[in-house]
Design a protein around this motif. Structure first.
Motif, PDB file in Angstrom:
ATOM      1  N   ASP A   1       0.606   6.721 -15.718  1.00  0.00           N
ATOM      2  CA  ASP A   1      -0.292   5.565 -15.579  1.00  0.00           C
ATOM      3  C   ASP A   1       0.399   4.387 -14.891  1.00  0.00           C
ATOM      4  O   ASP A   1      -0.070   3.257 -14.982  1.00  0.00           O
TER       5      ASP A   1
ATOM      6  N   GLU B   1       6.373  -4.577 -13.999  1.00  0.00           N
ATOM      7  CA  GLU B   1       5.327  -5.194 -13.161  1.00  0.00           C
ATOM      8  C   GLU B   1       5.807  -6.534 -12.610  1.00  0.00           C
ATOM      9  O   GLU B   1       5.560  -6.883 -11.454  1.00  0.00           O
TER      10      GLU B   1
ATOM     11  N   GLU C   1       0.833  -1.210   0.000  1.00  0.00           N
ATOM     12  CA  GLU C   1       0.000   0.000   0.000  1.00  0.00           C
ATOM     13  C   GLU C   1       0.867   1.260   0.000  1.00  0.00           C
ATOM     14  O   GLU C   1       0.625   2.207  -0.735  1.00  0.00           O
TER      15      GLU C   1
ATOM     16  N   ARG D   1       0.970   2.605 -11.875  1.00  0.00           N
ATOM     17  CA  ARG D   1       0.503   2.472 -10.484  1.00  0.00           C
ATOM     18  C   ARG D   1       0.495   1.020 -10.077  1.00  0.00           C
ATOM     19  O   ARG D   1       0.113   0.155 -10.862  1.00  0.00           O
TER      20      ARG D   1
ATOM     21  N   ASN E   1       3.735   1.887  -5.473  1.00  0.00           N
ATOM     22  CA  ASN E   1       3.994   2.777  -6.617  1.00  0.00           C
ATOM     23  C   ASN E   1       5.486   3.047  -6.779  1.00  0.00           C
ATOM     24  O   ASN E   1       6.010   3.025  -7.895  1.00  0.00           O
TER      25      ASN E   1
ATOM     26  N   ASP F   1      -1.455  -1.196  -8.721  1.00  0.00           N
ATOM     27  CA  ASP F   1      -2.886  -1.223  -8.413  1.00  0.00           C
ATOM     28  C   ASP F   1      -3.313  -2.530  -7.734  1.00  0.00           C
ATOM     29  O   ASP F   1      -2.483  -3.397  -7.438  1.00  0.00           O
ATOM     30  N   ASP F   2      -4.608  -2.645  -7.511  1.00  0.00           N
ATOM     31  CA  ASP F   2      -5.129  -3.817  -6.797  1.00  0.00           C
ATOM     32  C   ASP F   2      -4.848  -5.117  -7.537  1.00  0.00           C
ATOM     33  O   ASP F   2      -4.634  -6.164  -6.915  1.00  0.00           O
TER      34      ASP F   2
END
Lengths: 190, 300
Positions: free
Chosen positions: B23, A50, A29, B25, A33, B27-28
């Motif tokens: 863009d 990623e 959390e 991030r 980022n 994210d979940d």
């Protein structure tokens, strides 16, 4: 009732729980980022970034109990990220992946198509500081990013990158001078 | 940071966020992928345990037999040490469930895999080099170990206490106590060890043991008898996905050779005592046994 002691990250001002699963949620959390963006900064490839960012949190989860809390969680994650990115870059040939993050991002733009590249260049044209940063020698990029974007100290950057702290300080100092010169020159011209 | 440095940092962040990372991030979906990968690792750990479960189960039975083979001669009137009371109040030694055990437990100065190394699951109670093992009665064990020694208030059907052993490096010193429980066809051990800090098993499922964090590695037997811990006791934060709570092999996982008995190992820490429960029991049984044990406190 006795519970294993958690980790207090003084820089983050967060009391991390001892339980790795709970700590992982907080780490993702708070620092998700930063980890993903750092991986993207180094690799210039969204999918690779990623993948690396997931691996970073997996490793953090596995090694959470051995994290001593001497430094900040953020710096610890940054160190894992930098090492994993370097490993990934080593796996590719130098001809496939240039070491300059700015060039990597341009490659990513090219891979996404000419329209995306033009859009990226157009946007970059409005990004004065980044445009000047991209023009600096590549070895300054890493230090500037870790120092100004991630807010790591020179000591933390040294630990993350494996460079002596004096070298980090020197690079930052020289990068600041070069950036200042370029910004002043631009102001005079405009 | 100087003022100009702060200004540089502000511009850097603003431009980087807008132009590089607009863009980008975490994210979940990415968070979920991390949780899924951890879930798969846990499942792989459970599969691995299923593979070695055969050895564990066999070792459990063999160790029990070895204990009896080693201990029984000592209970004879002419060999029993003065300080040794075997199986007091535990129903007496039962029949050896498996023959030809061999030297699984060795008395003085034995060199066998240490159950106290920490971090890695162990294969039944064994004795490290330089450590002596002494059978004791429950009363003697409580006196030697101190008030932190506590026993389960609940046992799976058919189980009873068959043996208590104390470990120490010097005469009169006891740093750990192991209690062996047996049923007709299954055995498990409970080991309590004085420890300054908890051991961690990061890849294992976490369960709540009366407020302490427990680390569980469990595998069901061949042909069913799944051994999940109770839902909501895995220590995962609110909103954590179901995979966080899974300690068993998912239906889609490749099957590994499995024995007809379950296997579980559970570790937890409280009040300066490291608890270790292992043997041919299900994960659910292990958690229930653990929760029935009064936890040691610092006052102990």
């Amino acid at each position: 009732m006795e519970r294993p002691a958690g980790q207090v990250d003084r820089n983050d001002r967060v009391d991390y729980p001892a339980d790795p699963s709970a700590a992982l949620e907080i780490m993702m959390e708070r620092h998700g980022n930063d980890v993903l963006r750092t991986a993207f900064f180094y690799l210039g490839d969204r999918h690779l970034a990623e993948d690396v960012s997931q691996e970073v949190f997996l490793r953090a989860y596995r090694h959470w109990t051995s994290f001593r809390g001497d430094g900040s969680v953020k710096a610890w994650l940054a160190k894992i990220t930098v090492h994993l990115c370097r490993d990934r870059l080593r796996l590719k040939s130098a001809s496939e992946v240039p070491a300059d993050p700015a060039l990597l991002r341009q490659d990513a733009g090219r891979a996404a198509g000419r329209g995306a590249e033009e859009e990226a260049m157009r946007r970059l044209g409005r990004a004065g500081l980044l445009r000047h940063l991209a023009a600096l020698p590549p070895h300054y990029h890493e230090a500037l990013y870790l120092y100004y974007y991630l807010d790591l100290s020179t000591k933390e950057i040294a630990e993350a990158t494996g460079a002596p702290e004096g070298t980090v300080r020197g690079r930052l100092s020289r990068a600041r001078e070069l950036l200042a010169e370029r910004l002043q020159r631009e102001e005079r011209t405009s | 940071m100087t003022r100009s440095d702060r200004e540089l940092a502000r511009r850097f962040k603003e431009e980087a966020d807008e132009f590089w990372f607009r863009d980008v991030r975490f994210d979940d979906a990415l968070k979920q992928k991390v949780r899924d990968r951890i879930g798969k690792e846990r499942a792989a750990g459970a599969r691995s345990m299923r593979v070695r479960k055969t050895a564990l189960g066999a070792l459990a039975l063999a160790s029990a037999a070895a204990l009896l083979l080693v201990i029984v001669p000592q209970v004879s009137p002419d060999r029993q040490p003065a300080s040794t009371v075997i199986l007091s109040g535990a129903g007496g030694p039962g029949p050896s469930p498996a023959g030809g055990a061999g030297d699984v437990l060795v008395m003085e100065g034995a060199t066998t895999p240490a159950p106290f190394a920490g971090g890695m699951p162990s294969e039944g109670p064994a004795v490290r080099e330089g450590v002596s093992w002494t059978p004791l009665s429950a009363e003697e064990a409580a006196e030697a170990f101190g008030p932190g020694l506590a026993m389960p208030g609940w046992l799976p059907d058919g189980f009873s206490l068959r043996q208590i052993g104390a470990f120490g490096e010097r005469e009169g010193e006891v740093f750990a106590v192991t209690l062996m429980y047996m049923s007709e066809d299954r055995t498990f051990w409970l080991t309590l060890r004085k420890a300054g800090r908890p051991e961690f098993f990061p890849a294992w499922q976490t369960v709540d043991i009366n407020g302490a964090v427990g680390y569980l590695n469990a595998a069901p037997p061949a042909g069913g008898m799944p051994a999940p811990a109770e839902a909501g006791t895995d220590g995962a934060p609110p909103g954590a996905p179901p995979t966080e709570a899974q300690g068993t092999v998912p239906a889609s996982a490749p099957e590994a050779p499995a024995a007809p008995w379950p296997a579980a190992e559970l570790h937890w820490f409280a009040g300066g005592v490291q608890y270790e429960l292992q043997g041919a029991i299900t994960g659910e049984e292990a958690v229930k046994i653990a929760r029935s044990i009064p936890l040691a406190t610092e006052e102990n």
